[in-house]
Design a protein around this motif. Structure first.
Motif, short mmCIF file in Angstrom:
data_model
loop_
_atom_site.label_atom_id
_atom_site.label_comp_id
_atom_site.label_asym_id
_atom_site.label_seq_id
_atom_site.Cartn_x
_atom_site.Cartn_y
_atom_site.Cartn_z
N ARG A 79 0.83 -1.21 0.00
CA ARG A 79 0.00 0.00 0.00
C ARG A 79 0.86 1.26 0.00
O ARG A 79 0.55 2.23 -0.68
CB ARG A 79 -0.93 0.00 1.20
N HIS A 80 1.94 1.24 0.77
CA HIS A 80 2.81 2.41 0.85
C HIS A 80 3.53 2.65 -0.49
O HIS A 80 3.66 3.79 -0.93
CB HIS A 80 3.83 2.22 1.98
N ALA A 81 3.95 1.58 -1.15
CA ALA A 81 4.59 1.70 -2.46
C ALA A 81 3.62 2.29 -3.47
O ALA A 81 3.98 3.18 -4.25
CB ALA A 81 5.09 0.33 -2.94
N ASP A 82 2.38 1.85 -3.44
CA ASP A 82 1.36 2.39 -4.35
C ASP A 82 1.12 3.87 -4.07
O ASP A 82 0.98 4.67 -4.99
CB ASP A 82 0.06 1.60 -4.21
N ARG A 83 1.13 4.25 -2.80
CA ARG A 83 0.92 5.65 -2.42
C ARG A 83 2.10 6.52 -2.87
O ARG A 83 1.90 7.61 -3.42
CB ARG A 83 0.75 5.74 -0.90
N LEU A 84 3.34 6.04 -2.64
CA LEU A 84 4.52 6.82 -3.04
C LEU A 84 4.59 7.00 -4.56
O LEU A 84 5.02 8.04 -5.04
CB LEU A 84 5.80 6.14 -2.56
N CYS A 85 4.16 5.99 -5.29
CA CYS A 85 4.21 6.05 -6.75
C CYS A 85 2.94 6.65 -7.34
O CYS A 85 2.79 6.68 -8.57
CB CYS A 85 4.45 4.65 -7.32
N ARG A 86 2.07 7.14 -6.51
CA ARG A 86 0.84 7.82 -6.92
C ARG A 86 0.02 6.97 -7.89
O ARG A 86 -0.46 7.46 -8.92
CB ARG A 86 1.16 9.18 -7.52
#
Length: 124
Positions: free
Chosen positions: A74-81
């Motif tokens: 989830r955090h990777a998806d958030r950082l990569c928008r």
């Protein structure tokens, strides 16, 4: 003769000093210590490039292992928008046992490199 070589020596020293100024003041990546309240995960995040990050999730107790994995995605998806991303695990993958019968050995922190892909440009 001594006087003729002095200007060349001074110019060479000035050029060396000026060329090292750019490297001396290069901005270094700053590591941030953060906490995710939803997943109860402590982690360090370092921006190492324009769309590249190093994430270190702190090893916690056994029950939090699934939280750490879900948090990472989830955090990777958030950082990569929402763009496509690639995770490269450096270390810290734990074995999963439903009911561990013996104490686990020390597990290293989960270290990953995150690379976000640039969004594709749509042609008109």
């Amino acid at each position: 003769m001594k006087g003729l070589n002095t200007p060349h020596l001074v110019i060479a020293c000035v050029l060396i000093a000026l060329s090292s100024v750019g490297t001396a003041f290069a901005e270094k990546a700053k590591t941030e210590k953060l906490y995710d309240f939803d997943n109860k995960v402590h982690y360090y995040q370092t921006k190492i490039g324009e769309e590249n990050y190093k994430i270190e999730i702190q090893s916690d107790d056994y029950e939090h292992f699934t939280n750490q994995s879900v948090f990472l995605l989830r955090h990777a998806d958030r950082l990569c928008r929402g763009n496509t991303f690639m995770l490269k695990v450096l270390e810290g993958v734990q074995e999963y046992e439903r009911f561990p019968t013996k104490p686990r050995a020390y597990q290293p922190d989960l270290n990953v490199l995150l690379q976000c892909e640039a969004p594709e440009k749509k042609e008109k």
